[in-house]
Scaffold this motif. Structure first.
Motif, PDB file in Angstrom:
ATOM      1  N   GLN A  52       0.812  -1.215   0.000  1.00 29.74           N
ATOM      2  CA  GLN A  52       0.000   0.000   0.000  1.00 29.74           C
ATOM      3  C   GLN A  52       0.844   1.263   0.000  1.00 29.74           C
ATOM      4  O   GLN A  52       0.315   2.369  -0.117  1.00 29.74           O
ATOM      5  CB  GLN A  52      -0.925   0.006   1.230  1.00 29.74           C
ATOM      6  CG  GLN A  52      -1.811  -1.223   1.369  1.00 29.74           C
ATOM      7  CD  GLN A  52      -2.714  -1.412   0.173  1.00 29.74           C
ATOM      8  OE1 GLN A  52      -3.293  -0.461  -0.327  1.00 29.74           O
ATOM      9  NE2 GLN A  52      -2.829  -2.654  -0.291  1.00 29.74           N
ATOM     10  N   CYS A  53       2.159   1.125   0.165  1.00 30.81           N
ATOM     11  CA  CYS A  53       3.040   2.288   0.249  1.00 30.81           C
ATOM     12  C   CYS A  53       3.340   2.841  -1.145  1.00 30.81           C
ATOM     13  O   CYS A  53       4.101   2.242  -1.898  1.00 30.81           O
ATOM     14  CB  CYS A  53       4.354   1.920   0.941  1.00 30.81           C
ATOM     15  SG  CYS A  53       4.151   1.390   2.642  1.00 30.81           S
ATOM     16  N   THR A  54       2.717   3.955  -1.465  1.00 31.53           N
ATOM     17  CA  THR A  54       2.931   4.571  -2.781  1.00 31.53           C
ATOM     18  C   THR A  54       3.206   6.066  -2.684  1.00 31.53           C
ATOM     19  O   THR A  54       3.768   6.656  -3.593  1.00 31.53           O
ATOM     20  CB  THR A  54       1.706   4.362  -3.686  1.00 31.53           C
ATOM     21  OG1 THR A  54       0.535   4.874  -3.028  1.00 31.53           O
ATOM     22  CG2 THR A  54       1.497   2.883  -3.992  1.00 31.53           C
ATOM     23  N   SER A  55       2.807   6.676  -1.584  1.00 33.59           N
ATOM     24  CA  SER A  55       2.944   8.125  -1.459  1.00 33.59           C
ATOM     25  C   SER A  55       4.387   8.535  -1.206  1.00 33.59           C
ATOM     26  O   SER A  55       5.108   7.890  -0.440  1.00 33.59           O
ATOM     27  CB  SER A  55       2.073   8.641  -0.309  1.00 33.59           C
ATOM     28  OG  SER A  55       2.294  10.012  -0.095  1.00 33.59           O
ATOM     29  N   HIS A  56       4.803   9.625  -1.834  1.00 37.25           N
ATOM     30  CA  HIS A  56       6.136  10.177  -1.625  1.00 37.25           C
ATOM     31  C   HIS A  56       6.113  11.291  -0.586  1.00 37.25           C
ATOM     32  O   HIS A  56       7.144  11.911  -0.327  1.00 37.25           O
ATOM     33  CB  HIS A  56       6.704  10.707  -2.950  1.00 37.25           C
ATOM     34  CG  HIS A  56       7.047   9.624  -3.919  1.00 37.25           C
ATOM     35  ND1 HIS A  56       8.328   9.160  -4.109  1.00 37.25           N
ATOM     36  CD2 HIS A  56       6.257   8.889  -4.751  1.00 37.25           C
ATOM     37  CE1 HIS A  56       8.320   8.192  -5.019  1.00 37.25           C
ATOM     38  NE2 HIS A  56       7.079   8.009  -5.427  1.00 37.25           N
ATOM     39  N   GLU A  57       4.940  11.562  -0.008  1.00 36.30           N
ATOM     40  CA  GLU A  57       4.816  12.596   1.015  1.00 36.30           C
ATOM     41  C   GLU A  57       5.363  12.093   2.343  1.00 36.30           C
ATOM     42  O   GLU A  57       5.466  10.880   2.572  1.00 36.30           O
ATOM     43  CB  GLU A  57       3.348  12.990   1.187  1.00 36.30           C
ATOM     44  CG  GLU A  57       2.691  13.539  -0.070  1.00 36.30           C
ATOM     45  CD  GLU A  57       3.303  14.852  -0.515  1.00 36.30           C
ATOM     46  OE1 GLU A  57       3.662  15.659   0.357  1.00 36.30           O
ATOM     47  OE2 GLU A  57       3.434  15.055  -1.740  1.00 36.30           O
ATOM     48  N   VAL A  58       5.710  13.039   3.234  1.00 38.58           N
ATOM     49  CA  VAL A  58       6.190  12.672   4.566  1.00 38.58           C
ATOM     50  C   VAL A  58       5.137  11.829   5.273  1.00 38.58           C
ATOM     51  O   VAL A  58       3.950  12.173   5.282  1.00 38.58           O
ATOM     52  CB  VAL A  58       6.483  13.930   5.408  1.00 38.58           C
ATOM     53  CG1 VAL A  58       6.874  13.548   6.835  1.00 38.58           C
ATOM     54  CG2 VAL A  58       7.599  14.744   4.772  1.00 38.58           C
ATOM     55  N   CYS A  59       5.558  10.706   5.830  1.00 37.61           N
ATOM     56  CA  CYS A  59       4.630   9.831   6.549  1.00 37.61           C
ATOM     57  C   CYS A  59       4.341  10.406   7.937  1.00 37.61           C
ATOM     58  O   CYS A  59       5.263  10.543   8.747  1.00 37.61           O
ATOM     59  CB  CYS A  59       5.229   8.432   6.700  1.00 37.61           C
ATOM     60  SG  CYS A  59       5.409   7.529   5.165  1.00 37.61           S
ATOM     61  N   LEU A  60       3.089  10.740   8.196  1.00 32.89           N
ATOM     62  CA  LEU A  60       2.701  11.156   9.543  1.00 32.89           C
ATOM     63  C   LEU A  60       2.184   9.919  10.265  1.00 32.89           C
ATOM     64  O   LEU A  60       1.234   9.290   9.802  1.00 32.89           O
ATOM     65  CB  LEU A  60       1.622  12.239   9.497  1.00 32.89           C
ATOM     66  CG  LEU A  60       2.060  13.602   8.951  1.00 32.89           C
ATOM     67  CD1 LEU A  60       0.888  14.576   8.967  1.00 32.89           C
ATOM     68  CD2 LEU A  60       3.233  14.165   9.739  1.00 32.89           C
ATOM     69  N   PRO A  61       2.817   9.537  11.371  1.00 28.89           N
ATOM     70  CA  PRO A  61       2.417   8.303  12.055  1.00 28.89           C
ATOM     71  C   PRO A  61       0.988   8.369  12.563  1.00 28.89           C
ATOM     72  O   PRO A  61       0.479   9.435  12.904  1.00 28.89           O
ATOM     73  CB  PRO A  61       3.420   8.221  13.214  1.00 28.89           C
ATOM     74  CG  PRO A  61       3.881   9.621  13.435  1.00 28.89           C
ATOM     75  CD  PRO A  61       3.881  10.262  12.083  1.00 28.89           C
ATOM     76  N   LEU A  62       0.349   7.215  12.596  1.00 27.03           N
ATOM     77  CA  LEU A  62      -1.018   7.091  13.095  1.00 27.03           C
ATOM     78  C   LEU A  62      -1.017   6.136  14.282  1.00 27.03           C
ATOM     79  O   LEU A  62      -0.624   4.972  14.133  1.00 27.03           O
ATOM     80  CB  LEU A  62      -1.938   6.550  11.997  1.00 27.03           C
ATOM     81  CG  LEU A  62      -2.071   7.416  10.736  1.00 27.03           C
ATOM     82  CD1 LEU A  62      -2.867   6.665   9.669  1.00 27.03           C
ATOM     83  CD2 LEU A  62      -2.723   8.747  11.059  1.00 27.03           C
ATOM     84  N   PRO A  63      -1.420   6.587  15.460  1.00 30.99           N
ATOM     85  CA  PRO A  63      -1.387   5.715  16.641  1.00 30.99           C
ATOM     86  C   PRO A  63      -2.284   4.495  16.490  1.00 30.99           C
ATOM     87  O   PRO A  63      -3.304   4.536  15.798  1.00 30.99           O
ATOM     88  CB  PRO A  63      -1.894   6.628  17.776  1.00 30.99           C
ATOM     89  CG  PRO A  63      -1.756   8.025  17.250  1.00 30.99           C
ATOM     90  CD  PRO A  63      -1.941   7.927  15.771  1.00 30.99           C
ATOM     91  N   ALA A  64      -1.880   3.425  17.147  1.00 27.14           N
ATOM     92  CA  ALA A  64      -2.741   2.247  17.254  1.00 27.14           C
ATOM     93  C   ALA A  64      -3.808   2.559  18.306  1.00 27.14           C
ATOM     94  O   ALA A  64      -3.894   3.678  18.810  1.00 27.14           O
ATOM     95  CB  ALA A  64      -1.905   1.039  17.652  1.00 27.14           C
ATOM     96  N   SER A  65      -4.611   1.582  18.660  1.00 22.81           N
ATOM     97  CA  SER A  65      -5.643   1.814  19.679  1.00 22.81           C
ATOM     98  C   SER A  65      -4.997   2.154  21.017  1.00 22.81           C
ATOM     99  O   SER A  65      -3.905   1.679  21.334  1.00 22.81           O
ATOM    100  CB  SER A  65      -6.536   0.575  19.825  1.00 22.81           C
ATOM    101  OG  SER A  65      -5.766  -0.550  20.213  1.00 22.81           O
ATOM    102  N   THR A  66      -5.649   2.984  21.797  1.00 22.52           N
ATOM    103  CA  THR A  66      -5.062   3.499  23.036  1.00 22.52           C
ATOM    104  C   THR A  66      -4.682   2.399  24.017  1.00 22.52           C
ATOM    105  O   THR A  66      -3.728   2.554  24.782  1.00 22.52           O
ATOM    106  CB  THR A  66      -6.032   4.479  23.729  1.00 22.52           C
ATOM    107  OG1 THR A  66      -7.309   3.838  23.894  1.00 22.52           O
ATOM    108  CG2 THR A  66      -6.209   5.740  22.914  1.00 22.52           C
ATOM    109  N   ASN A  67      -5.403   1.284  24.022  1.00 21.45           N
ATOM    110  CA  ASN A  67      -5.088   0.216  24.975  1.00 21.45           C
ATOM    111  C   ASN A  67      -3.723  -0.417  24.718  1.00 21.45           C
ATOM    112  O   ASN A  67      -3.119  -1.005  25.605  1.00 21.45           O
ATOM    113  CB  ASN A  67      -6.173  -0.863  24.964  1.00 21.45           C
ATOM    114  CG  ASN A  67      -6.249  -1.603  23.645  1.00 21.45           C
ATOM    115  OD1 ASN A  67      -6.339  -0.984  22.589  1.00 21.45           O
ATOM    116  ND2 ASN A  67      -6.223  -2.919  23.697  1.00 21.45           N
ATOM    117  N   MET A  68      -3.205  -0.264  23.495  1.00 20.68           N
ATOM    118  CA  MET A  68      -1.888  -0.819  23.187  1.00 20.68           C
ATOM    119  C   MET A  68      -0.768   0.003  23.815  1.00 20.68           C
ATOM    120  O   MET A  68       0.379  -0.455  23.888  1.00 20.68           O
ATOM    121  CB  MET A  68      -1.684  -0.898  21.676  1.00 20.68           C
ATOM    122  CG  MET A  68      -2.559  -1.913  20.981  1.00 20.68           C
ATOM    123  SD  MET A  68      -2.177  -2.096  19.222  1.00 20.68           S
ATOM    124  CE  MET A  68      -0.554  -2.871  19.297  1.00 20.68           C
TER     125      MET A  68
END
Length: 369
Positions: free
Chosen positions: A173-189
């Motif tokens: 799924q990795c196709t974007s050349h833009e800076v990757c902004l991380p996305l948190p997993a669920s808070t319980n993790m």
């Protein structure tokens, strides 16, 4: 016991100090609750799942070198496959009794392992390689202070357990050349509770908030100003960083974005030039209002229930305190650009490597043209 009966090899300084520091940055900006009490982990699949696929690049050459050394050391006349790669930190109170790494029916595919030495005092950069069967029973003594960070790899002769094919399916799924902004997993993790069963949720802390706190920073959630927003969502949306009554007006996408930038600053602080600070950077730091301070304290009351538990769990020395005081909001503002450049460089290497990885179905170092 002879080496033949218990085949293993200890290699000192196999990883360079620079490699160790980079892995430490990745772990401290990405880790979740681990599989044992007082243990935290960062797997390659987790990095991809949290929109930080570029952070697997620093692992690539290390994995290759370890695999080659394993094959050389044990005279493998068959192909080995990497079954698992992960960073695991052991904090105060963490330990594991005597065991072999294939001691469960679902782990019998493991043939070899690498990690830190268990029969000598661990030193940064050292590696121990050993068979994963009962010829190499080992343990981890209880950690009494600080954080013991280990890069663990397991190898198998069974290709059906290969890690790379699973990672590549996620990387497709990795196709974007833009800076990757991380996305948190669920808070319980990210929720640490000293009781393994999590029975008392009134004691504990959010790992991301705690790691920022250890470096002297508080979190001002912009969603926290909206009292209708559920507390668990406050770390998932836009927020700001604060310290010593001051607020950095720059907005971060979420808690993981802020944590990555701060940990990058912590890692690279000595290299970042702050002497020629431009006026627009200085203008990003403002005095906090009373309502902003209330929002910060409200968030801490939810996600940082016991500050003493944070210090006890992770531990930090006087030198750590000095570094904590030396990190400031102006430096964070400057670090954002350097973090973006670092992320873009890794992402570019990832995207240029992907076609070959997909062709050969292995994650390996691809030489640039």
């Amino acid at each position: 016991m002879s080496e033949k009966e218990h085949p293993r090899l200890i290699l000192h300084n196999f990883l360079s100090p620079a490699e160790c520091k980079e892995l430490e940055f990745i772990h401290k900006s990405s880790s979740t609750i681990g599989y044992r009490p007082n243990v935290f982990s960062t797997t390659l699949s987790h990095l991809i799942a949290t929109n930080s696929p570029h952070l697997i690049i620093p692992f690539v050459s290390i994995r290759e070198r370890l695999k080659e050394k394993i094959e050389e050391t044990f005279g493998c006349e068959y192909e080995l496959f990497i079954e698992f790669t992960g960073l695991i930190s052991w904090c105060k109170g963490a330990s594991i009794g005597w065991h072999s790494d294939d001691n469960r029916s679902y782990l019998k595919q493991r043939d070899f392992a690498s990690g830190e030495p268990v029969t000598v005092a661990p030193s940064a950069g050292d590696v121990i390689m050993y068979t994963a069967d009962d010829r190499n029973i080992h343990s981890v003594d209880e950690v009494t202070d600080g954080e013991r960070l280990t890069l663990a790899l397991w190898f198998s002769r069974d290709s059906s357990h290969e890690e790379d094919s699973k990672l590549l399916s996620r990387l497709s799924q990795c196709t974007s050349h833009e800076v990757c902004l991380p996305l948190p997993a669920s808070t319980n993790m990210y929720w640490f509770c000293p009781h393994q069963d999590g029975s008392n949720q009134n004691i504990g802390f959010d790992v991301c908030v705690a790691r920022l706190h250890l470096l002297g920073f508080d979190v001002h959630s912009l969603q926290g100003e909206d009292h209708s927003t559920d507390a668990s969502e406050q770390l998932m949306g836009p927020l700001q960083l604060a310290k010593g009554g001051k607020l950095l007006t720059r907005k971060f996408a979420n808690i993981l974005h802020a944590l990555q930038v701060v940990q990058f600053y912590h890692w690279k602080a000595s290299e970042l030039v702050t002497s020629n600070v431009e006026n627009d950077t200085l203008e990003e730091v403002k005095a906090m209002s009373h309502s902003q301070l209330e929002t910060i304290n409200a968030l801490k009351s939810v996600f940082l229930l016991d500050e003493n538990l944070v210090a006890t769990t992770f531990g930090y020395s006087c030198s750590g305190e000095d570094r904590k005081d030396s990190l400031d909001l102006t430096g964070i503002a400057l670090a954002v650009t350097s973090w973006e450049e670092y992320s873009c460089k890794l992402l570019k290497e990832l995207l240029s490597s992907l076609p070959q990885w997909k062709t050969y179905q292995t994650i390996h170092k691809v030489e640039s043209d």
